[in-house]
Scaffold this motif. Structure first.
Motif, PDB file in Angstrom:
ATOM      1  N   ILE A   1       0.866  -1.182   0.000  1.00 51.33           N
ATOM      2  CA  ILE A   1       0.000   0.000   0.000  1.00 51.33           C
ATOM      3  C   ILE A   1       0.898   1.226   0.000  1.00 51.33           C
ATOM      4  CG2 ILE A   1      -1.757   1.265   1.309  1.00 51.33           C
ATOM      5  CD1 ILE A   1      -2.073  -1.639   2.742  1.00 51.33           C
ATOM      6  N   SER A   2       0.659   2.126  -0.935  1.00 55.05           N
ATOM      7  CA  SER A   2       1.472   3.342  -0.970  1.00 55.05           C
ATOM      8  C   SER A   2       0.757   4.456  -0.228  1.00 55.05           C
ATOM      9  CB  SER A   2       1.710   3.776  -2.419  1.00 55.05           C
ATOM     10  OG  SER A   2       2.191   2.686  -3.158  1.00 55.05           O
ATOM     11  N   LYS A   3       1.519   5.472   0.080  1.00 51.63           N
ATOM     12  CA  LYS A   3       0.972   6.603   0.826  1.00 51.63           C
ATOM     13  C   LYS A   3      -0.190   7.247   0.065  1.00 51.63           C
ATOM     14  CE  LYS A   3       2.899  10.717   3.136  1.00 51.63           C
ATOM     15  NZ  LYS A   3       1.802  10.906   4.012  1.00 51.63           N
ATOM     16  N   GLY A   4      -1.255   7.508   0.776  1.00 49.91           N
ATOM     17  CA  GLY A   4      -2.398   8.175   0.175  1.00 49.91           C
ATOM     18  C   GLY A   4      -3.339   7.267  -0.601  1.00 49.91           C
TER      19      GLY A   4
ATOM     20  N   ILE B   1     -21.319   5.981   6.406  1.00 50.89           N
ATOM     21  CA  ILE B   1     -19.959   5.558   6.737  1.00 50.89           C
ATOM     22  C   ILE B   1     -19.036   5.667   5.521  1.00 50.89           C
ATOM     23  CG2 ILE B   1     -18.593   3.501   7.313  1.00 50.89           C
ATOM     24  CD1 ILE B   1     -20.842   2.864   9.347  1.00 50.89           C
ATOM     25  N   TYR B   2     -19.554   5.267   4.366  1.00 53.79           N
ATOM     26  CA  TYR B   2     -18.706   5.343   3.169  1.00 53.79           C
ATOM     27  C   TYR B   2     -18.435   6.774   2.740  1.00 53.79           C
ATOM     28  CZ  TYR B   2     -17.431   0.611   2.354  1.00 53.79           C
ATOM     29  OH  TYR B   2     -16.808  -0.601   2.489  1.00 53.79           O
ATOM     30  N   SER B   3     -19.351   7.663   3.046  1.00 51.14           N
ATOM     31  CA  SER B   3     -19.053   9.054   2.676  1.00 51.14           C
ATOM     32  C   SER B   3     -17.929   9.599   3.550  1.00 51.14           C
ATOM     33  CB  SER B   3     -20.318   9.921   2.732  1.00 51.14           C
ATOM     34  OG  SER B   3     -20.495  10.420   4.024  1.00 51.14           O
ATOM     35  N   VAL B   4     -17.842   9.100   4.793  1.00 49.12           N
ATOM     36  CA  VAL B   4     -16.708   9.499   5.640  1.00 49.12           C
ATOM     37  C   VAL B   4     -15.410   8.898   5.106  1.00 49.12           C
ATOM     38  CG1 VAL B   4     -15.700   9.370   7.943  1.00 49.12           C
ATOM     39  CG2 VAL B   4     -18.131   9.860   7.672  1.00 49.12           C
ATOM     40  N   ILE B   5     -15.471   7.650   4.652  1.00 48.01           N
ATOM     41  CA  ILE B   5     -14.267   7.046   4.061  1.00 48.01           C
ATOM     42  C   ILE B   5     -13.805   7.893   2.866  1.00 48.01           C
ATOM     43  CG2 ILE B   5     -13.308   5.003   2.917  1.00 48.01           C
ATOM     44  CD1 ILE B   5     -15.212   3.273   4.532  1.00 48.01           C
ATOM     45  N   GLU B   6     -14.759   8.281   2.016  1.00 49.97           N
ATOM     46  CA  GLU B   6     -14.433   9.145   0.871  1.00 49.97           C
ATOM     47  C   GLU B   6     -13.761  10.441   1.341  1.00 49.97           C
ATOM     48  OE1 GLU B   6     -14.850   8.772  -2.346  1.00 49.97           O
ATOM     49  OE2 GLU B   6     -16.394   7.233  -2.673  1.00 49.97           O
ATOM     50  N   GLN B   7     -14.345  10.973   2.404  1.00 53.23           N
ATOM     51  CA  GLN B   7     -13.867  12.263   2.898  1.00 53.23           C
ATOM     52  C   GLN B   7     -12.429  12.185   3.420  1.00 53.23           C
ATOM     53  OE1 GLN B   7     -16.897  13.923   5.372  1.00 53.23           O
ATOM     54  NE2 GLN B   7     -15.545  15.465   6.240  1.00 53.23           N
ATOM     55  N   ILE B   8     -12.138  11.168   4.233  1.00 53.67           N
ATOM     56  CA  ILE B   8     -10.776  11.082   4.756  1.00 53.67           C
ATOM     57  C   ILE B   8      -9.808  10.632   3.667  1.00 53.67           C
ATOM     58  CG2 ILE B   8     -11.425  10.764   7.188  1.00 53.67           C
ATOM     59  CD1 ILE B   8     -10.888   7.848   6.912  1.00 53.67           C
ATOM     60  N   LYS B   9     -10.336   9.960   2.658  1.00 50.93           N
ATOM     61  CA  LYS B   9      -9.505   9.629   1.502  1.00 50.93           C
ATOM     62  C   LYS B   9      -9.073  10.913   0.794  1.00 50.93           C
ATOM     63  CE  LYS B   9      -9.784   7.468  -3.037  1.00 50.93           C
ATOM     64  NZ  LYS B   9     -10.656   6.799  -4.026  1.00 50.93           N
ATOM     65  N   ARG B  10     -10.026  11.826   0.628  1.00 54.03           N
ATOM     66  CA  ARG B  10      -9.696  13.109  -0.008  1.00 54.03           C
ATOM     67  C   ARG B  10      -8.671  13.881   0.804  1.00 54.03           C
ATOM     68  NH1 ARG B  10     -15.169  13.298  -1.234  1.00 54.03           N
ATOM     69  NH2 ARG B  10     -15.620  14.611   0.567  1.00 54.03           N
ATOM     70  N   ASP B  11      -8.733  13.716   2.143  1.00 48.98           N
ATOM     71  CA  ASP B  11      -7.737  14.374   2.996  1.00 48.98           C
ATOM     72  C   ASP B  11      -6.360  13.722   2.892  1.00 48.98           C
ATOM     73  OD1 ASP B  11      -9.789  15.964   3.803  1.00 48.98           O
ATOM     74  OD2 ASP B  11     -10.119  14.951   5.713  1.00 48.98           O
ATOM     75  N   GLY B  12      -6.293  12.617   2.146  1.00 52.73           N
ATOM     76  CA  GLY B  12      -4.984  12.011   1.896  1.00 52.73           C
ATOM     77  C   GLY B  12      -4.626  10.860   2.814  1.00 52.73           C
ATOM     78  N   LYS B  13      -5.594  10.361   3.582  1.00 51.54           N
ATOM     79  CA  LYS B  13      -5.309   9.248   4.494  1.00 51.54           C
ATOM     80  C   LYS B  13      -5.109   7.947   3.725  1.00 51.54           C
ATOM     81  CE  LYS B  13      -6.102   9.433   8.753  1.00 51.54           C
ATOM     82  NZ  LYS B  13      -5.108  10.096   9.620  1.00 51.54           N
ATOM     83  N   THR B  14      -4.158   7.149   4.196  1.00 54.41           N
ATOM     84  CA  THR B  14      -3.907   5.836   3.605  1.00 54.41           C
ATOM     85  C   THR B  14      -4.799   4.806   4.298  1.00 54.41           C
ATOM     86  OG1 THR B  14      -1.614   6.552   3.431  1.00 54.41           O
ATOM     87  CG2 THR B  14      -2.067   4.228   3.019  1.00 54.41           C
ATOM     88  N   ILE B  15      -5.524   4.038   3.495  1.00 57.16           N
ATOM     89  CA  ILE B  15      -6.507   3.118   4.089  1.00 57.16           C
ATOM     90  C   ILE B  15      -6.396   1.724   3.487  1.00 57.16           C
ATOM     91  CG2 ILE B  15      -8.986   2.688   4.457  1.00 57.16           C
ATOM     92  CD1 ILE B  15      -9.455   5.694   4.097  1.00 57.16           C
ATOM     93  N   LEU B  16      -6.424   0.719   4.363  1.00 55.84           N
ATOM     94  CA  LEU B  16      -6.589  -0.663   3.911  1.00 55.84           C
ATOM     95  C   LEU B  16      -7.975  -1.106   4.349  1.00 55.84           C
ATOM     96  CD1 LEU B  16      -5.543  -3.263   2.623  1.00 55.84           C
ATOM     97  CD2 LEU B  16      -4.456  -3.849   4.792  1.00 55.84           C
ATOM     98  N   LEU B  17      -8.815  -1.356   3.357  1.00 53.81           N
ATOM     99  CA  LEU B  17     -10.230  -1.611   3.631  1.00 53.81           C
ATOM    100  C   LEU B  17     -10.562  -3.072   3.354  1.00 53.81           C
ATOM    101  CD1 LEU B  17     -13.217  -0.581   3.999  1.00 53.81           C
ATOM    102  CD2 LEU B  17     -13.179  -0.076   1.553  1.00 53.81           C
ATOM    103  N   VAL B  18     -11.133  -3.738   4.328  1.00 54.72           N
ATOM    104  CA  VAL B  18     -11.567  -5.119   4.127  1.00 54.72           C
ATOM    105  C   VAL B  18     -13.082  -5.129   3.973  1.00 54.72           C
ATOM    106  CG1 VAL B  18     -11.994  -7.259   5.395  1.00 54.72           C
ATOM    107  CG2 VAL B  18      -9.686  -6.319   5.290  1.00 54.72           C
ATOM    108  N   GLU B  19     -13.550  -5.816   2.953  1.00 58.55           N
ATOM    109  CA  GLU B  19     -14.991  -5.920   2.752  1.00 58.55           C
ATOM    110  C   GLU B  19     -15.364  -7.265   2.146  1.00 58.55           C
ATOM    111  OE1 GLU B  19     -17.772  -4.651   3.366  1.00 58.55           O
ATOM    112  OE2 GLU B  19     -17.469  -2.551   3.904  1.00 58.55           O
ATOM    113  N   GLN B  20     -16.530  -7.765   2.537  1.00 60.66           N
ATOM    114  CA  GLN B  20     -17.111  -8.875   1.779  1.00 60.66           C
ATOM    115  C   GLN B  20     -17.887  -8.311   0.596  1.00 60.66           C
ATOM    116  OE1 GLN B  20     -19.330 -12.006   3.522  1.00 60.66           O
ATOM    117  NE2 GLN B  20     -18.040 -12.101   5.353  1.00 60.66           N
TER     118      GLN B  20
END
Ligand SMILES: Nc1ncnc2c1ncn2[C@@H]1O[C@H](COP(=O)(O)OP(=O)(O)OP(=O)(O)O)[C@@H](O)[C@H]1O
Ligand SMILES: [Mg+2]
Lengths: 296, 242
Positions: free
Chosen positions: B24-27, B173-192
């Motif tokens: 996973i790369s930064k951002g 919840i996903y709109s918050v994920i989008e939001q912090i993604k835009r802020d440049g946070k690096t995320i590893l997301l697990v989903e079924q």
């Protein structure tokens, strides 16, 4: 029987009950953070009493210093107990852990007998022997010391657990170990702390109790039994409930002994435990949904 | 930023991961998708230091974090919102968030971050003095998410933030994920739920019985026949058809 006898029974009940409450809370604190029922819990009270005897009579420490040194030493013993006996076990079973704590309790008793002998020892009461009169009943002043010290300790403990970060971390670890790890709580440290605090509580109980009842190497085990009953009756998860259960147990024991017969003194706790386990197995002060999640 | 090479994990004798390599790369937002028991949670637990027996390498900014204590890993900047939420039920919302910042010592900044979490999840603000155990499933998920953010992680691990929740809450919840993604946070997301995950992530890995069977950019994977058949078909009907 006059009112004064009832008041006397009340005071002796609440006094011994507060000791049970300390032991019971010790059980609860270790159980909450580790899932272990530490059957050596009563030995901390015994050690507290006997170490105080040595501090006072052999080392001639004044009482406040005796108190501090004793509680500190018992706390250290509790911590070492975890480090040497509990922690080294890899993947221990619940039964294995219980056996270990029983073994430790036997060992502590043996060492105490070796050091202090089989006889009973005492230390002076904290403020003389002149009884205080309460509504006609005469109550020994040490009773007020026992109640005062124990309730002060309980209140401090409550404030710490409620309002400090480390207290919250202890409660969080008890509630959910995985999550505690995931927020960066050093769970190992919390476990050590809970052994330290539990032992310290026992030590406090031992020092304040010894002027009233004397202390000998074999006093810990019956106290552990009573404390354990109070913990289970209190619901194994609720500190306030545990303290109340300890106090109630002391009161019931005192009144039954005083009004019926002293023959029943030591079976009362077990009798109450059995009744509670039949009627409300989750304990008097616990929600039954929580109880389903517990190992015992 | 985070590199995992040939990761193997064992539960007693059972091997749950059979050599997983991901990076996973930064951002970036990277998702890990796969069916029940594929090993997604195990991977996150390995990263967070919760597993005793793992083989292979886990590198954070080039440094090995394998066999590091979980609390140290949080300190190095990896926080996790675990599967099943794991909120501290007997503590209130505020205390849960404060404990999320357990490794930090800057009280004022922490207080400011709590307000920021309340802006992200206004529902939590309303319930700040309620015990976490009394919250609804969705609120608990938000709390677990917020609690993980409170350590100000460099990398955020999210394990199934949508499972068992109503579509409206999932959207929140996903709109918050989008939001912090835009802020440049690096995320590893697990989903079924592959479709949800692919929508928000840059890249994805598909796990099957402890192995990576497919990987690529999310837009490639959405097109892929295998994914369509194996994962998207059912999840479209199951979750997002409505
Ligand atoms: N604590 C455990 N003890 C033994 N085996 C386990 C344990 N946790 C997981 N496993 C096994 O490891 C494998 C991977 O499980 P894991 O929880 O990582 O899957 P997952 O992809 O997260 O699944 P889900 O989508 O259901 O959360 C499964 O076969 C599971 O049965
Ligand atoms: Mg999982």
């Amino acid at each position: 029987m006059g009112l004064d006898s009832y008041i006397q029974l009340f005071f002796s009940g609440i006094t011994i009950g507060s000791i049970y409450a300390m032991v019971a809370l010790g059980f609860l604190i270790i159980y909450s953070s580790t899932g272990i029922i530490n059957l050596a819990q009563g030995e901390f009270v015994m050690l507290g009493g006997l170490i105080a005897v040595t501090c006072h009579h052999t080392l001639h420490f004044p009482m406040p210093l005796t108190f501090l040194v004793t509680v500190l030493l018992v706390t250290v013993i509790g911590t070492l107990f975890e480090i040497t006996c509990i922690h080294p076990l890899k993947n221990p079973s619940v039964l294995g852990l219980i056996m270990i704590t029983i073994a430790a309790s036997i060992l502590m008793r043996g060492i105490a007998m070796f050091i202090w002998g089989k006889e009973e020892h005492g230390i002076p009461t904290f403020s003389g022997d002149k009884s205080v009169s309460v509504i006609g009943a005469s109550v020994p002043p040490q009773v007020f010391w026992i109640l005062g010290v124990i309730f002060t300790v309980l209140i401090i403990l409550f404030l710490i657990s409620k309002y400090t970060l480390i207290g919250k971390a202890m409660r969080a670890t008890a509630a959910d170990r995985t999550a505690a790890h995931l927020v960066g709580i050093n769970v190992r440290k919390i476990v050590l702390l809970s052994f330290a605090v539990s032992a310290g509580l026992g030590g406090v109980a031992g020092v304040v109790l010894t002027p009233m009842t004397l202390m000998s190497f074999d006093r810990g085990t019956p106290l552990a039994l009573k404390g354990f009953c109070a913990t289970v009756v209190g619901g194994l998860g609720n500190p306030a409930g545990t303290v109340i259960a300890g106090l109630l147990l002391g009161l019931i024991e005192s009144f039954v002994t005083g009004l019926v017969s002293s023959h029943y003194k030591d079976v009362i706790a077990l009798f109450i435990l059995i009744i509670v386990l039949f009627v409300k197995p989750s304990g008097l002060f616990s929600k039954s949904e929580e109880a389903k999640l517990k190992k015992f | 930023m985070l590199v995992i090479k040939n990761l193997e994990a064992y539960y007693d004798r059972i091997q749950a991961l059979k050599g997983i390599t991901i990076h996973i790369s930064k951002g970036e937002v990277v998702s890990l998708i796969g069916a029940n028991g594929a090993g997604k949670t195990t991977t996150l637990h390995a990263i967070s230091g919760l597993l005793k027996h793992i083989e292979g390498e886990i590198l954070l900014d080039g440094r090995s974090i394998k066999n590091t204590a979980p609390e140290k890993i949080v300190g190095m900047g990896i926080a996790q919102s675990p599967e099943g939420r794991h909120v501290f039920a007997p503590l209130d919302v505020l205390d849960n968030l404060r404990l999320g910042a357990y490794i930090r010592s800057d009280r004022q900044e922490t207080a400011r971050d709590i307000e920021w979490i309340f802006e992200l999840f206004p529902r939590l603000a309303e319930r700040r003095n309620n015990l976490a155990g009394t919250l609804s499933g969705g609120e608990q998920q938000m709390l677990a998410f917020g609690r993980a953010l409170m350590s100000r992680p460099k990398i955020l691990l999210l394990d199934e933030p949508s499972t068992g929740l109503a579509p409206l809450i999932i959207k929140e919840i996903y709109s918050v994920i989008e939001q912090i993604k835009r802020d440049g946070k690096t995320i590893l997301l697990v989903e079924q739920n592959a479709k949800l995950a692919l929508k928000v992530s840059d890249r994805a890995y598909v796990l099957e019985t402890g192995k990576v069977v497919l990987s690529g950019t999310s837009s490639e994977l959405v097109q892929s026949q295998d994914i369509q058949r194996a994962y998207l078909g059912s999840s479209v009907d199951g979750f997002l058809g409505k």
